[in-house]
Scaffold this active site. Structure first.
Site, PDB file in Angstrom:
ATOM      1  CB  THR A 176     -41.646   1.718 -13.281  1.00 48.42           C
ATOM      2  OG1 THR A 176     -40.298   1.659 -14.088  1.00 48.42           O
ATOM      3  CG2 THR A 176     -41.762   3.074 -12.817  1.00 48.42           C
ATOM      4  NE  ARG A 204     -33.930   2.986 -21.078  1.00 46.76           N
ATOM      5  CZ  ARG A 204     -34.804   2.689 -20.331  1.00 46.76           C
ATOM      6  NH1 ARG A 204     -34.818   2.838 -19.121  1.00 46.76           N
ATOM      7  NH2 ARG A 204     -35.950   2.520 -20.810  1.00 46.76           N
ATOM      8  N   GLY A 206     -34.719   6.385 -18.949  1.00 48.96           N
ATOM      9  CA  GLY A 206     -35.985   5.996 -19.357  1.00 48.96           C
ATOM     10  C   GLY A 206     -37.245   7.255 -19.073  1.00 48.96           C
ATOM     11  CG  ASP A 207     -41.163   6.472 -19.131  1.00 45.99           C
ATOM     12  OD1 ASP A 207     -40.288   5.446 -18.713  1.00 45.99           O
ATOM     13  OD2 ASP A 207     -42.373   6.144 -18.859  1.00 45.99           O
ATOM     14  CB  THR A 227     -45.175   1.566 -15.431  1.00 43.49           C
ATOM     15  OG1 THR A 227     -44.427   0.251 -15.582  1.00 43.49           O
ATOM     16  CG2 THR A 227     -46.667   1.007 -15.241  1.00 43.49           C
ATOM     17  N   GLY A 228     -43.819   1.183 -18.398  1.00 44.82           N
ATOM     18  CA  GLY A 228     -44.036   0.559 -19.409  1.00 44.82           C
ATOM     19  C   GLY A 228     -42.667   0.835 -20.397  1.00 44.82           C
ATOM     20  N   GLY A 230     -39.998   2.630 -21.710  1.00 44.33           N
ATOM     21  CA  GLY A 230     -39.710   3.710 -21.588  1.00 44.33           C
ATOM     22  C   GLY A 230     -39.472   4.765 -22.964  1.00 44.33           C
TER      23      GLY A 230
HETATM   24  N1  ASP Z   1     -40.680   2.917 -17.854  1.00 40.51           N
HETATM   25  C1  ASP Z   1     -39.440   2.482 -17.276  1.00 40.51           C
HETATM   26  C2  ASP Z   1     -38.415   2.575 -17.982  1.00 40.51           C
HETATM   27  O1  ASP Z   1     -38.272   2.598 -19.247  1.00 40.51           O
HETATM   28  C3  ASP Z   1     -39.508   0.841 -16.957  1.00 40.51           C
HETATM   29  C4  ASP Z   1     -40.777   0.349 -16.245  1.00 40.51           C
HETATM   30  O2  ASP Z   1     -41.775   0.864 -16.470  1.00 40.51           O
HETATM   31  O3  ASP Z   1     -40.700  -0.538 -15.423  1.00 40.51           O
HETATM   32  O4  ASP Z   1     -37.138   3.056 -17.486  1.00 40.51           O
END
Ligand code: ASP
Length: 310
Positions: A176, A204, A206-207, A227-228, A230
């Protein structure tokens, strides 16, 4: 004296030097450097934090190296569904889009939601209809095709697994992208954009596009882009939690971000990181993974680009 600050990230994860080739490392650093320069030039010329974060993120969306825009991962259906959000700390104005397809720069659409709709968050068909009404062209699926992402998806597409954008050796890696900035007027902003997770199920989210989870900005506290994993960042309301610890507990930017990434979200199983700035121009970039693609610049000082833990 001019004072401004900008920080960007291109994802966190098991980024270990021994897994990286010199060419790949150089390519990532160059991509980060160019994106940072785009944002810095705007701030240097007196532009707004919102313009700066949008420009930096847009640039990373155009790079196949990051899991956003062009480099977005494959869903379980073999498509690309993207999420993005932007927030202005001056007035808490925000815009977000989710489950969008074919849009070259999702961050532009999120910004259009913020500035040209009465809503904050548009998803799926509604978001696409809005894009159409704003004159967006859609790219063909080939524009988003990337062999590495395709191979990653092939490995798990017949399973129930869904995973974060990972490197060839199956280590977890999140790609991300995000940017946070403080402009010369002392306003802050945050922007985040993602393709989500490889093999994610239809619907789906994410965050990243969720205001307060993966993205948040408030002139009274801080601007944050995460980022992480989610699911955990949503449950930890990570970006807002950093702001709340500053506002209600009086923690500094660094203390608050450290507490959330190294303790709170980690405790529930969340791995990843964030970048954050405050209105004094302080920057913090904590992560609880091996590395995070990251870079920052401040007025009158050289830019810094890093990948691994120092
Ligand atoms: N946080 C993002 C998600 O869960 C993924 C990412 O950080 O690459 O969609």
């Amino acid at each position: 004296m001019k004072n401004y600050t900008i920080a960007i990230h291109g994802g966190a994860g098991t980024l270990l030097k021994q897994h990286m080739t010199t060419e790949k490392e150089t390519a990532y650093k160059q991509a980060l450097s160019i994106a940072l320069d785009q944002g810095t030039a705007i701030l240097e010329n007196g532009g707004t934090a919102v313009d700066a974060v949008a420009a930096a993120v847009r640039n990373m969306e155009d790079s196949p190296l990051f899991n956003a825009g062009k480099g977005s991962v494959f869903t379980a259906q073999g498509t690309h569904e993207m999420d993005a959000a932007i927030m202005d700390g001056k007035d808490l104005n925000a815009g977000a889009v989710s489950l969008i397809t074919g849009i070259k720069n999702p961050i532009d659409l999120a910004r259009d939601v913020m500035e040209h709709s009465e809503h904050v968050f548009l998803a799926g068909d509604g978001a696409m209809e809005f894009a159409n009404s704003r004159g967006y062209q859609t790219e063909k699926p080939e524009y988003f095709f990337d062999q590495l992402r395709y191979d990653q998806w092939q490995e798990i597409k017949d399973s129930e697994r869904f995973q974060l954008d990972h490197s060839v050796n199956k280590d977890s890696k999140f790609g991300t992208v995000g940017a946070v900035a403080m402009d010369q007027q002392g306003n802050i902003a945050a922007a985040t954009s993602t393709g989500g997770m490889t093999n994610k199920k239809w619907g789906r989210i994410g965050d990243s596009p969720m205001i307060g989870a993966g993205n948040y900005a408030n002139n009274h506290t801080c601007a944050v882009s995460c980022t992480g994993s989610g699911e955990f960042f949503i449950r930890g309301v990570v970006a807002y939690e950093v702001s709340a610890l500053m506002e209600f507990k009086g923690l500094s930017l660094e203390q608050a971000a450290h507490e959330v990434i190294q303790n709170r979200v980690k405790k529930i199983g969340g791995d990843g990181g964030l970048i954050a700035v405050d209105v004094q121009g302080n920057i913090t970039m904590p992560f609880n993974t091996a590395g995070m693609y990251r870079a920052f610049a401040k007025a009158n000082s050289p830019k810094t680009i890093a990948i691994y833990k120092d």
